[in-house]
Design a protein around this motif. Structure first.
Motif, PDB file in Angstrom:
ATOM      1  N   LEU A 153      41.657  56.429  39.054  1.00 26.33           N
ATOM      2  CA  LEU A 153      41.948  57.782  38.647  1.00 26.33           C
ATOM      3  C   LEU A 153      40.840  58.322  37.399  1.00 26.33           C
ATOM      4  CD1 LEU A 153      45.956  57.112  38.143  1.00 26.33           C
ATOM      5  CD2 LEU A 153      44.650  58.389  40.023  1.00 26.33           C
ATOM      6  N   PHE A 154      40.422  57.619  36.909  1.00 28.43           N
ATOM      7  CA  PHE A 154      39.814  58.189  35.776  1.00 28.43           C
ATOM      8  C   PHE A 154      38.218  57.728  35.889  1.00 28.43           C
ATOM      9  CE2 PHE A 154      43.715  56.981  33.688  1.00 28.43           C
ATOM     10  CZ  PHE A 154      44.513  58.055  33.912  1.00 28.43           C
ATOM     11  N   GLY A 155      37.668  57.264  37.145  1.00 20.31           N
ATOM     12  CA  GLY A 155      36.488  57.124  37.420  1.00 20.31           C
ATOM     13  C   GLY A 155      35.756  55.909  36.404  1.00 20.31           C
ATOM     14  N   ALA A 156      36.506  54.840  36.169  1.00 19.73           N
ATOM     15  CA  ALA A 156      35.948  54.031  35.437  1.00 19.73           C
ATOM     16  C   ALA A 156      35.116  52.904  36.535  1.00 19.73           C
ATOM     17  CB  ALA A 156      36.811  53.004  34.917  1.00 19.73           C
ATOM     18  N   ASN A 157      34.377  51.976  36.033  1.00 19.78           N
ATOM     19  CA  ASN A 157      33.495  51.012  36.818  1.00 19.78           C
ATOM     20  C   ASN A 157      33.414  49.816  36.999  1.00 19.78           C
ATOM     21  OD1 ASN A 157      32.076  53.797  37.959  1.00 19.78           O
ATOM     22  ND2 ASN A 157      30.913  53.629  36.145  1.00 19.78           N
ATOM     23  N   PHE A 158      34.875  49.283  36.759  1.00 20.67           N
ATOM     24  CA  PHE A 158      34.831  47.717  36.689  1.00 20.67           C
ATOM     25  C   PHE A 158      34.493  47.069  38.014  1.00 20.67           C
ATOM     26  CE2 PHE A 158      37.860  49.462  33.709  1.00 20.67           C
ATOM     27  CZ  PHE A 158      37.665  48.737  32.466  1.00 20.67           C
ATOM     28  N   PHE A 159      34.809  47.774  39.121  1.00 24.13           N
ATOM     29  CA  PHE A 159      34.654  47.013  40.048  1.00 24.13           C
ATOM     30  C   PHE A 159      33.713  47.856  41.302  1.00 24.13           C
ATOM     31  CE2 PHE A 159      39.246  46.387  39.369  1.00 24.13           C
ATOM     32  CZ  PHE A 159      38.992  45.110  38.670  1.00 24.13           C
ATOM     33  N   GLU A 160      33.380  49.261  40.922  1.00 22.56           N
ATOM     34  CA  GLU A 160      32.321  49.887  41.570  1.00 22.56           C
ATOM     35  C   GLU A 160      30.933  49.333  41.823  1.00 22.56           C
ATOM     36  OE1 GLU A 160      32.727  52.350  43.643  1.00 22.56           O
ATOM     37  OE2 GLU A 160      34.744  53.309  43.252  1.00 22.56           O
ATOM     38  N   ILE A 161      30.548  48.648  42.665  1.00 24.85           N
ATOM     39  CA  ILE A 161      29.176  47.961  42.599  1.00 24.85           C
ATOM     40  C   ILE A 161      28.120  49.098  42.350  1.00 24.85           C
ATOM     41  CG2 ILE A 161      27.487  46.477  44.076  1.00 24.85           C
ATOM     42  CD1 ILE A 161      30.780  46.484  45.458  1.00 24.85           C
ATOM     43  N   ALA A 162      28.202  50.303  42.895  1.00 20.40           N
ATOM     44  CA  ALA A 162      27.213  51.102  42.882  1.00 20.40           C
ATOM     45  C   ALA A 162      26.790  51.501  41.531  1.00 20.40           C
ATOM     46  CB  ALA A 162      27.460  52.408  43.864  1.00 20.40           C
ATOM     47  N   ASN A 163      28.063  51.627  40.704  1.00 24.37           N
ATOM     48  CA  ASN A 163      27.653  51.893  39.089  1.00 24.37           C
ATOM     49  C   ASN A 163      27.672  50.441  38.059  1.00 24.37           C
ATOM     50  OD1 ASN A 163      27.957  54.561  39.941  1.00 24.37           O
ATOM     51  ND2 ASN A 163      29.963  54.494  39.901  1.00 24.37           N
ATOM     52  N   GLY A 164      27.404  49.392  38.908  1.00 27.99           N
ATOM     53  CA  GLY A 164      27.274  48.225  37.982  1.00 27.99           C
ATOM     54  C   GLY A 164      28.489  47.431  37.988  1.00 27.99           C
ATOM     55  N   GLY A 165      29.549  47.638  38.509  1.00 33.52           N
ATOM     56  CA  GLY A 165      30.789  46.885  38.604  1.00 33.52           C
ATOM     57  C   GLY A 165      30.709  45.692  39.565  1.00 33.52           C
ATOM     58  N   ASN A 166      31.730  45.089  39.547  1.00 32.14           N
ATOM     59  CA  ASN A 166      31.719  43.448  40.249  1.00 32.14           C
ATOM     60  C   ASN A 166      33.001  43.473  41.009  1.00 32.14           C
ATOM     61  OD1 ASN A 166      31.746  40.869  40.854  1.00 32.14           O
ATOM     62  ND2 ASN A 166      31.068  40.228  38.907  1.00 32.14           N
ATOM     63  N   ALA A 167      32.740  43.627  42.519  1.00 36.14           N
ATOM     64  CA  ALA A 167      33.887  43.478  43.438  1.00 36.14           C
ATOM     65  C   ALA A 167      34.524  41.919  43.208  1.00 36.14           C
ATOM     66  CB  ALA A 167      33.309  43.744  44.851  1.00 36.14           C
ATOM     67  N   VAL A 168      33.538  40.869  43.185  1.00 37.26           N
ATOM     68  CA  VAL A 168      34.293  39.508  43.218  1.00 37.26           C
ATOM     69  C   VAL A 168      35.275  39.312  41.923  1.00 37.26           C
ATOM     70  CG1 VAL A 168      33.564  37.126  42.789  1.00 37.26           C
ATOM     71  CG2 VAL A 168      32.247  38.727  44.390  1.00 37.26           C
ATOM     72  N   LEU A 169      34.761  40.223  40.756  1.00 36.90           N
ATOM     73  CA  LEU A 169      35.699  40.038  39.647  1.00 36.90           C
ATOM     74  C   LEU A 169      37.191  40.196  40.107  1.00 36.90           C
ATOM     75  CD1 LEU A 169      36.293  39.869  36.535  1.00 36.90           C
ATOM     76  CD2 LEU A 169      35.622  42.548  36.476  1.00 36.90           C
ATOM     77  N   TRP A 170      37.320  41.229  40.980  1.00 40.24           N
ATOM     78  CA  TRP A 170      38.635  41.649  41.351  1.00 40.24           C
ATOM     79  C   TRP A 170      39.324  40.628  42.082  1.00 40.24           C
ATOM     80  CZ3 TRP A 170      43.007  44.533  41.041  1.00 40.24           C
ATOM     81  CH2 TRP A 170      43.937  44.364  42.206  1.00 40.24           C
ATOM     82  N   GLU A 171      38.591  39.834  42.904  1.00 40.02           N
ATOM     83  CA  GLU A 171      39.046  38.717  43.513  1.00 40.02           C
ATOM     84  C   GLU A 171      39.403  37.680  42.858  1.00 40.02           C
ATOM     85  OE1 GLU A 171      37.123  37.089  47.133  1.00 40.02           O
ATOM     86  OE2 GLU A 171      35.887  38.911  47.474  1.00 40.02           O
ATOM     87  N   HIS A 172      38.701  37.470  41.632  1.00 39.66           N
ATOM     88  CA  HIS A 172      39.156  36.316  40.591  1.00 39.66           C
ATOM     89  C   HIS A 172      40.395  36.990  40.239  1.00 39.66           C
ATOM     90  CE1 HIS A 172      35.940  33.454  40.876  1.00 39.66           C
ATOM     91  NE2 HIS A 172      35.239  34.373  40.810  1.00 39.66           N
ATOM     92  N   ILE A 173      40.462  38.149  39.491  1.00 37.01           N
ATOM     93  CA  ILE A 173      41.691  38.486  38.868  1.00 37.01           C
ATOM     94  C   ILE A 173      42.982  38.202  39.741  1.00 37.01           C
ATOM     95  CG2 ILE A 173      42.766  40.284  37.691  1.00 37.01           C
ATOM     96  CD1 ILE A 173      40.186  41.115  36.470  1.00 37.01           C
ATOM     97  N   PHE A 174      42.684  38.852  40.922  1.00 33.76           N
ATOM     98  CA  PHE A 174      43.614  38.934  42.054  1.00 33.76           C
ATOM     99  C   PHE A 174      44.274  37.634  42.260  1.00 33.76           C
ATOM    100  CE2 PHE A 174      45.924  38.918  45.929  1.00 33.76           C
ATOM    101  CZ  PHE A 174      46.991  40.086  45.739  1.00 33.76           C
ATOM    102  N   TRP A 175      43.450  36.702  42.477  1.00 36.93           N
ATOM    103  CA  TRP A 175      43.952  35.297  42.961  1.00 36.93           C
ATOM    104  C   TRP A 175      44.444  34.550  41.628  1.00 36.93           C
ATOM    105  CZ3 TRP A 175      45.792  34.929  47.206  1.00 36.93           C
ATOM    106  CH2 TRP A 175      45.542  35.723  48.240  1.00 36.93           C
ATOM    107  N   ILE A 176      43.860  34.629  40.390  1.00 38.45           N
ATOM    108  CA  ILE A 176      44.287  33.900  39.339  1.00 38.45           C
ATOM    109  C   ILE A 176      45.845  34.207  39.088  1.00 38.45           C
ATOM    110  CG2 ILE A 176      44.375  33.830  36.785  1.00 38.45           C
ATOM    111  CD1 ILE A 176      41.484  34.170  37.025  1.00 38.45           C
ATOM    112  N   PHE A 177      46.124  35.479  39.591  1.00 41.91           N
ATOM    113  CA  PHE A 177      47.732  35.714  39.755  1.00 41.91           C
ATOM    114  C   PHE A 177      48.215  35.315  41.273  1.00 41.91           C
ATOM    115  CE2 PHE A 177      49.710  38.826  42.619  1.00 41.91           C
ATOM    116  CZ  PHE A 177      50.997  38.595  42.013  1.00 41.91           C
ATOM    117  N   GLY A 178      47.509  35.552  42.271  1.00 43.07           N
ATOM    118  CA  GLY A 178      47.697  35.444  43.700  1.00 43.07           C
ATOM    119  C   GLY A 178      48.279  33.904  44.047  1.00 43.07           C
TER     120      GLY A 178
END
Ligand code: HEM
Ligand SMILES: [Cu+2]
Length: 616
Positions: free
Chosen positions: A210-235
């Motif tokens: 919604l606000f164009g942050a880049n936590f997981f956006e690879i093209a802008n230096g984010g990290n997609a694997v980070l999402w996987e870790h966060i998701f599965w630490i819960f999941g």
């Protein structure tokens, strides 16, 4: 109106059951649509896009909006009764938890009508879930809907932790707690640690989208694997949040219907704690193919396999409880007995998947789909059916029809194995998961057809269950306190359904299986721990409902803030965040009202208790 303002744990349990049941039906219809599409090769019953939306919504709905709430329904309906309490620790919070769950789920499901359903899978992996690859509002509904619903779960978890620690009847030490209470206790602890992770993840995802942050956006230096870790630490813990209550139910049902004490009670307790603990240590077994490297893969492999040890302890203890018992076969015990081998199969394929090199083969194939449905449906849903048949009289004062119940069991049990057994082989033969169709003559045709027929059979079982509810509801409310005659725990000492204050006098617990112990000593009831006195009750309140509606409106407001609207006025309201702010104002207004109004609740006096003629 009564139902919108109630803070009574028994009514909230029923609300959870109705809402969870409704979402279960929606998730079930989605499953049937998926299975129709996959019944034959190259069908175009639904489009590829719709198929993606269907699997995403099916998985998300089933996990977050169907089985979780039905677990919460049983927790709410039974836990205070099992520990001899008059209510949960925080009745207001309990109501707030239900309504945030409900409005979160409603928001998520409205995506079908406005803005398109989420289509990035129930795991919402990045970058698939980013604006680039999922450019409808679908994933926004996912992140905001789950965020709001998640508040409810977290509140529930905290509430039950406090309730179980603080509100047990005198004499009920931790090692005298019924197994279902133990399971819910550990589950609540898991919720306390797991849900903040998904909360943070969803905030980051929302900010990205919604606000164009880049936590997981690879093209802008984010990290997609980070999402996987966060998701599965819960999941991963989430899976144990689901299965531990089912373990608890099975323990109660198996010991009641074999007329025996649960075999190895203390080892059951420690196995439950150990499973809860290990559940947090293994999240990366979902990421073996993500490139973590051999050391990480090996460690997570071993840690995962370790869970088989306490789980095995539980399985053998159930078998030893059944062994030599005087078994009663009714719907509840059939589901419990059907649970055991089915869950073992899910566990065995789990150990297979835990072997990292083998997982490179199984990953993202139908083998995985077969595995988790054996655990979640063959384990959890069987457990829930068992628990519903077992506690239905305590919740509604009526015993469910046994004939219809047995039809439900057999159609569901056979349908289940038809649907998911063959999927192991589909997976091993290479059928990928999450594909909307497949080519003919690859050896997939027959097994997919069998699988779809099985799914219909499960649907039949579910419909028979609904008929059972309707037939039962038409009968008089005449269930005795202890309809199974061999009830062992405190909930069976009070009328069915329980009066609003539960226990006229708090019971005194003199051992494990408090009621059974008294029965064996020749007593008709459990002794009271206090004289008859005035009972303090909390007041009903509309504020939880109001606060949840506020969050619901705010969710919409944020989601559509950047959209263009044909109607200028509506556009003005959304684009200036007026809708979003209005929603938050309602929610914070609710908090404010709650803080300033000093409501001391009310009392039920001893004379009124006599009128009701209830004996604790
Ligand atoms: C009761 C009958 C059910 C049937 C026939 C069914 C069928 C299916 C099918 C065909 C898929 C799609 C697999 C794919 O293409 O990847 C699927 C996915 C899934 N199901 Fe079920 N399911 C059922 C119940 C449940 C329940 C009770 C739960 C959870 C509590 C559940 C959780 C999931 C999840 C998490 C997915 C993964 C979605 C994804 O791949 O993103 N299912 N199911
Ligand atoms: Cu896992």
């Amino acid at each position: 109106m009564d139902w919108l303002t109630t803070v009574d744990h028994k009514k909230i349990g029923i609300l959870y059951l109705i809402a969870g049941g409704l979402f279960f039906l929606i998730g079930g219809i989605e499953a049937i649509l998926i299975r129709i599409q996959l019944m034959q090769p190259k069908l175009d019953f639904v489009s590829a896009q719709t198929f993606n939306e269907l699997i995403t919504m099916h998985g998300t709905t089933m996990i977050f909006l169907a089985v979780m709430p039905i677990i919460f329904a049983l927790m709410n309906a039974i836990i205070p009764l099992q520990i001899g309490a008059r209510d949960v620790a925080f009745p207001f919070l309990n109501s707030l938890g239900f309504w945030t769950f409900f409005f979160g789920g409603l928001l998520l499901n409205l995506s079908w009508i406005v803005g398109g359903a989420p289509d990035a899978g129930w795991t919402s992996y990045m970058p698939l879930a980013s604006n680039t690859y999922s450019n409808t509002h679908g994933v926004d509904f996912y992140s905001l809907g789950l965020q709001i619903a998640g508040i409810g779960t977290l509140l529930g978890g905290i509430n039950f932790l406090v309730t179980i620690i603080n509100m047990r009847a005198p004499g009920m030490t931790f090692m005298r707690m019924p197994m279902f209470t133990w399971a819910v206790f550990i589950t609540s602890a898991l919720i306390l640690f797991a849900f903040p992770a998904i909360t943070v993840g969803l905030v980051l995802l929302t900010f990205d989208r919604l606000f164009g942050a880049n936590f997981f956006e690879i093209a802008n230096g984010g990290n997609a694997v980070l999402w996987e870790h966060i998701f599965w630490i819960f999941g991963h813990p989430e899976v144990y949040i689901l299965i531990l209550p089912a373990f608890g139910i099975i323990s109660e049902v198996v010991s009641t219907f074999s007329r025996k004490r649960l075999f190895g009670y203390s080892s059951m307790v420690f196995a439950t704690i150990l499973i809860g603990f290990l559940g947090f240590m293994v999240w990366a077994h979902h990421m073996f193919t993500a490139g973590l490297g051999p050391v990480a893969n090996a460690l997570f492999s071993i840690a995962t396999m370790l869970i088989a040890v306490p789980t095995g302890i539980k399985i053998f203890n159930w078998l030893f409880t059944l062994w030599g018992g005087q078994l009663t076969f009714n719907t509840s015990s059939l589901f419990a007995i059907g649970f055991i081998p089915t869950f073992v199969m899910g566990g065995v394929t789990g150990v297979m998947l835990a072997s990292a090199p083998a997982d490179f083969q199984y990953h993202d194939s139908y083998f995985v789909v077969a595995h988790f449905h054996y655990v979640i449906v063959g384990g959890l849903v069987f457990g829930l059916f068992s628990g519903l048949f077992y506690w239905w009289p305590k919740m509604f004062g009526r015993v469910l029809n046994e004939g219809l119940g047995k039809i439900t069991f057999w159609t569901f049990f056979i349908g289940f194995h038809m649907t998911f057994f063959v999927q192991h082989f589909l997976g091993l033969m290479g059928m990928p998961r999450r594909v909307f169709t497949y080519l003919p003559n690859q050896g997939f045709d027959t097994m997919n057809l069998i699988s779809s027929i099985g799914a219909f059979l499960m649907g039949v079982g579910t419909i028979v269950f609904l008929i059972n509810i309707a037939v039962t509801a038409a009968k008089p409310k005449n269930a005795p306190n202890d309809p199974w005659v061999d009830g062992r725990t405190l909930e069976w000492t009070i009328p069915s359904p329980a009066p609003e204050y539960n226990f006229k006098q708090t019971p005194l617990v003199r051992g494990l299986d408090a009621y059974w112990k008294e029965k064996m000593a020749g007593n008709k009831e459990v002794p009271a721990a206090e004289p008859v006195g005035s009972i303090h009750m909390p007041s009903p309140s509309i504020i939880p409902f109001m606060m949840s509606v506020g969050l619901f409106i705010a969710g919409f407001g944020f989601m559509f803030a950047k959209d263009e609207f044909a109607n200028g006025f509506v556009g003005m309201l959304f684009n200036n965040y007026i809708v979003a702010i209005l929603g938050l104002v309602i929610t914070f207004g609710g908090m404010f009202l709650r803080s300033v109004f000093d409501d001391h609740g009310w009392h039920i006096e001893p004379e009124e208790l006599e009128d009701k003629g209830v004996k604790a």
